[in-house]
Write a protein that holds these residues in place. Sequence first.
Motif, PDB file in Angstrom:
ATOM      1  N   ARG A 172     102.554  85.622 -19.119  1.00 33.61           N
ATOM      2  CA  ARG A 172     102.171  87.021 -18.906  1.00 33.61           C
ATOM      3  C   ARG A 172     101.742  87.312 -17.470  1.00 33.61           C
ATOM      4  NH1 ARG A 172     101.310  89.660 -23.877  1.00 33.61           N
ATOM      5  NH2 ARG A 172     101.138  88.254 -25.664  1.00 33.61           N
ATOM      6  N   ARG A 173     101.478  86.291 -16.683  1.00 35.67           N
ATOM      7  CA  ARG A 173     100.924  86.501 -15.346  1.00 35.67           C
ATOM      8  C   ARG A 173     102.031  86.662 -14.314  1.00 35.67           C
ATOM      9  NH1 ARG A 173      96.594  82.014 -13.986  1.00 35.67           N
ATOM     10  NH2 ARG A 173      96.465  83.374 -12.140  1.00 35.67           N
ATOM     11  N   ALA A 174     101.735  87.473 -13.297  1.00 38.48           N
ATOM     12  CA  ALA A 174     102.713  87.767 -12.249  1.00 38.48           C
ATOM     13  C   ALA A 174     103.118  86.533 -11.444  1.00 38.48           C
ATOM     14  CB  ALA A 174     102.169  88.855 -11.316  1.00 38.48           C
ATOM     15  N   PRO A 175     102.190  85.615 -11.078  1.00 36.97           N
ATOM     16  CA  PRO A 175     102.627  84.447 -10.297  1.00 36.97           C
ATOM     17  C   PRO A 175     103.695  83.621 -11.016  1.00 36.97           C
ATOM     18  CG  PRO A 175     100.252  84.670 -10.167  1.00 36.97           C
ATOM     19  CD  PRO A 175     100.714  85.661 -11.188  1.00 36.97           C
ATOM     20  N   ARG A 177     105.797  84.678 -13.299  1.00 30.89           N
ATOM     21  CA  ARG A 177     107.036  85.458 -13.377  1.00 30.89           C
ATOM     22  C   ARG A 177     107.776  85.469 -12.049  1.00 30.89           C
ATOM     23  NH1 ARG A 177     105.802  90.694 -17.293  1.00 30.89           N
ATOM     24  NH2 ARG A 177     105.060  89.492 -19.091  1.00 30.89           N
ATOM     25  N   VAL A 178     107.038  85.538 -10.944  1.00 31.55           N
ATOM     26  CA  VAL A 178     107.682  85.498  -9.630  1.00 31.55           C
ATOM     27  C   VAL A 178     108.337  84.136  -9.409  1.00 31.55           C
ATOM     28  CG1 VAL A 178     107.265  85.562  -7.146  1.00 31.55           C
ATOM     29  CG2 VAL A 178     106.183  87.251  -8.635  1.00 31.55           C
TER      30      VAL A 178
END
Length: 354
Positions: A172-175, A177-178
């Motif tokens: 769920r976290r952006a890091p 996903r990036v």
Amino acid sequence: MLFRRVAFCALALVWLALAAPAAAAAPGPSPAPSTSASREPVVAPPPAAPHDHPGVRPLLTTAKAVGYLGLAVFVGGLAFLALLWPEGAWDRRVRQLMVAAWAAGTAAAVAGIALQGVYTAMRPLSDVTSPHVWGTVLDDHPGEVWAVKGLLWVLASVVLAWALRAGDRAVRRAPWRVAALAVAFGLVRTTGMTSHATGTARPFLSETADVLHLTGASLWFGGLVILLLGVLRRRRPEELAQVVPRYSMLALGCVLAIAASGLVLAWQLVGSVSGLLDTSYGRLLLAKLAIFALVLGAAQRSKRWVGGRLDLAVRRGGDAATVRPFVYSVAIETALLSVVLVAATLLVTAAPGR
């Protein structure tokens, strides 16, 4: 008088010295009297072209097919977990599937480096472990691509380990996903760097279409596998109600992307109707399109089930009898799409003009 005789003898010796190498280089009887036929130059047959040893090319094609399947499941699985079903990062079957996809992709990349080395050097398969082969493979563009892909699979192991350790808290976290997006794009891009799209008249257009084509196929196929082995096996009503409609919309977008990019690639690589009908590459492409049409038929059946039977399945608490037709349809769709990916591997290894 004596001087003339000495000069004449010297000139005779020089002439004999110059004529002797020519006579030695062209031994044999003197040519027949000149005719129109005898004045034609004799063209020596060209030397035999080098060829790869038997068994190397099929194994290299197999490595590419395994790499395609592993890439599709891994990239599609990452997208499915990040966008549709973060809780699936804790599911045991999904975790095993992602590990298996990563292992298949990594093994295919390592095998591809060695097989590309013996294939480029036209050496026997027994030299696949030769240090010389492994040392020179990086001098060739396909070998460099295989090596970069292997390094990307190493980076993918970090992304996968992160998800396995933290589950949906990482997904769920952006890091995360990036990082997943960067690794996925790198794997898709390197897969297309050895395709025919790089040698067309408009390489930027073809390569962009190739990336879009591979991305759509990966999201569709990988999502189907996760849906089949993860969501549908659990048959939890809240997951069916939330995940299945979202994936249906994602699959529709993937189909449109695959169709549009496929048309661009077909026109760039084949270029004419005769090239489509009169070459083995074109006929293989037609076979792929025929299987793709069957996949679309199964996908349309699944879409009708989602539109007309999903609410009933949710109300009945994921009843097995109600969900079973959808499971069968998704299974058929997954099997046919895997055949399409294998056909894509054969297209990559075939010459477009033949």
